[in-house]
Design a protein around this motif. Structure first.
Motif, PDB file in Angstrom:
ATOM      1  N   ASP A  49       0.860  -1.188   0.000  1.00 26.35           N
ATOM      2  CA  ASP A  49       0.000   0.000   0.000  1.00 26.35           C
ATOM      3  C   ASP A  49       0.889   1.228   0.000  1.00 26.35           C
ATOM      4  N   PRO A  63       1.158   5.023   3.266  1.00 24.91           N
ATOM      5  CA  PRO A  63      -0.154   4.446   2.941  1.00 24.91           C
ATOM      6  C   PRO A  63      -1.053   5.473   2.262  1.00 24.91           C
ATOM      7  N   ASP A  65      -4.081   3.989   0.249  1.00 23.84           N
ATOM      8  CA  ASP A  65      -5.293   3.299  -0.176  1.00 23.84           C
ATOM      9  C   ASP A  65      -6.100   2.688   0.962  1.00 23.84           C
ATOM     10  N   ALA A  66      -5.477   2.443   2.118  1.00 24.25           N
ATOM     11  CA  ALA A  66      -6.178   1.775   3.216  1.00 24.25           C
ATOM     12  C   ALA A  66      -7.309   2.654   3.751  1.00 24.25           C
ATOM     13  N   TYR A  68      -8.156   3.519   6.739  1.00 25.36           N
ATOM     14  CA  TYR A  68      -7.846   4.463   7.815  1.00 25.36           C
ATOM     15  C   TYR A  68      -7.241   5.768   7.305  1.00 25.36           C
ATOM     16  N   ARG A 315       2.231  -1.994   7.566  1.00 25.65           N
ATOM     17  CA  ARG A 315       1.447  -1.276   6.559  1.00 25.65           C
ATOM     18  C   ARG A 315       0.441  -2.264   5.984  1.00 25.65           C
ATOM     19  N   PRO A 316      -0.756  -2.332   6.542  1.00 26.40           N
ATOM     20  CA  PRO A 316      -1.725  -3.351   6.117  1.00 26.40           C
ATOM     21  C   PRO A 316      -2.053  -3.233   4.628  1.00 26.40           C
ATOM     22  N   PRO A 318      -4.455  -3.820   1.573  1.00 27.99           N
ATOM     23  CA  PRO A 318      -5.834  -4.140   1.216  1.00 27.99           C
ATOM     24  C   PRO A 318      -5.900  -5.470   0.470  1.00 27.99           C
ATOM     25  N   ALA A 323      -5.833  -6.858   6.378  1.00 23.28           N
ATOM     26  CA  ALA A 323      -6.344  -5.655   5.720  1.00 23.28           C
ATOM     27  C   ALA A 323      -7.016  -4.692   6.693  1.00 23.28           C
ATOM     28  N   ASP A 324      -7.613  -5.206   7.761  1.00 24.30           N
ATOM     29  CA  ASP A 324      -8.349  -4.353   8.692  1.00 24.30           C
ATOM     30  C   ASP A 324      -7.490  -3.843   9.845  1.00 24.30           C
TER      31      ASP A 324
END
Length: 390
Positions: A49, A63, A65-66, A68, A315-316, A318, A323-324
């Motif tokens: 991301d 980040p 796109d996430a 948050y 960095r989660p 998507p 992802a969450d």
């Protein structure tokens, strides 16, 4: 892991290296709202991301796109000349978003677009040469990984061939100023875990372009694999444990936990003997519930044998199993990075000595910026108060 309340002094502007480090840490925690086009890496084999941008001339990925990111106080805004990063309407720093690389408009003789074979990560050309992994889609899947996300989206091809990648490397060097090559791979069931193929690709790209190459793979079952990789002319290795906390590793990356942290140290030690100090690195992802003291102890042990610990906040991705999740607080990342940076400088194991790869680039971490503040004799982060976390 608990994290304390936000008690830091707000950044007023970026006027020296310490403030720049502070802003990078903030952006990597909260993300950056982007209204216009920006080059990004939405999936891939590792933490991604990644919106790609230069902040005051320093390469940074953040980040974009996430979910948050929608609540981030930071935004990228167009100005009369260039762009700026703003927090709640106050200008923080100048910024230059990465544009579409010129080589993306080319394709191979068989009609494969170059951008499906490799991507520019600011000044580094990067590719996942095998976009499949033995662990994807089963109980072994690493929760932070998005290797299958890119493939299912149609944005890449399953297997990149050495001759194709060599073509792309020359174009990226000539048209877009690529300075190194970073290659990773999904793990295979073979004893080499994919090391031979990714290194064969790296050899072809280096011979064609002259650019230094890092390849990334899991610890092979036979350490003689490291010798063969070295003989292919590869410059740097990324052998990523991701977390030094065994309990976290068992939860987020079961195959790595089965390999065992001690096997990583054995492999690193052998690799450092072949490639040299600082040319072997490991990702250390912060914010997955790890014990801070265990993490620092593992980092120090790695530094002691000449391994560069590339510290990044979670960095989660998507589409991944995490992802969450959300990145750790800036204070938590800072509380580790500000300990590690001076130790790297004292050991002579700094990012500016790495030939190629993530540790050379530093765009996904504030560690390189912190190293420079130490080298210049500046306070680590402008003497801002830091809340510790455990």
């Amino acid at each position: 892991m608990t994290q304390t309340a936000d008690t830091r002094v707000p950044i007023t502007n970026v006027d020296d290296g310490s403030r720049l480090s502070d802003l990078i840490l903030e952006l990597q925690e909260k993300g950056l709202a982007v209204k216009g086009p920006i080059e990004r890496r939405p999936g891939g084999a590792g933490p991604s991301d990644a919106g790609m941008i230069w902040v005051e001339g320093t390469p940074v990925t953040v980040p974009v796109d996430a979910a948050y990111v929608a609540s981030s106080p930071y935004s990228l805004e167009a100005e009369d000349s260039g762009h700026g990063i703003y927090r709640d309407g106050v200008r923080m720093a100048s910024a230059t978003p990465a544009g579409r690389p010129h080589f993306y408009d080319l394709e191979t003789a068989d009609g494969t677009p170059y951008w499906k074979l490799a991507l520019m990560h600011l000044d580094s050309l990067a590719s996942t040469v095998l976009q499949t992994c033995a662990y994807w889609g089963n109980s072994d899947q690493c929760t932070f990984c998005g290797i299958g996300v890119s493939l299912s989206s149609g944005s890449t091809v399953k297997v990149k061939r050495p001759e194709q990648l060599a073509e792309v490397a020359v174009a990226a060097r000539d048209l877009d100023g690529a300075v190194d090559i970073t290659l990773t791979t999904g793990s295979t069931w073979g004893k080499d875990r994919g090391a031979y193929y990714v290194s064969k690709c790296g050899k072809a790209m280096k011979e064609a372009s002259g650019l230094p190459v890092e390849v990334q793979f899991e610890p092979p079952t036979d350490l003689a694999v490291i010798d063969k990789v070295h003989d292919l002319g590869i410059d740097s290795l990324g052998i990523h444990v991701e977390s030094f906390d065994p309990q976290v590793l068992a939860r987020v990356a079961p195959p790595k936990a089965r390999t065992g942290i001690e096997r990583y140290f054995e492999t690193w030690k052998y690799a450092v003997e072949r490639f040299g100090e600082g040319q072997v690195s490991t990702y250390v992802i912060l914010g997955m519930g790890e014990d801070r003291d265990v993490t620092l102890a593992g980092i120090r042990r790695a530094i002691d044998i000449g391994v560069y610990p590339f510290i990044v906040p979670l960095r989660p991705v998507p589409g991944s199993l995490m992802a969450d999740a959300v990145p750790p607080s800036r204070e938590y990342t800072e509380s580790i990075a500000r300990v590690v940076a001076p130790e790297l400088v004292a050991r002579g194991l700094t990012a500016d000595k790495v030939s190629a790869g993530c540790a050379r680039c530093q765009a996904c971490s504030a560690l390189g910026s912190l190293e420079r503040t130490v080298q210049l004799g500046m306070p680590a982060l402008g003497a801002l108060p830091v809340s510790s976390a455990s």
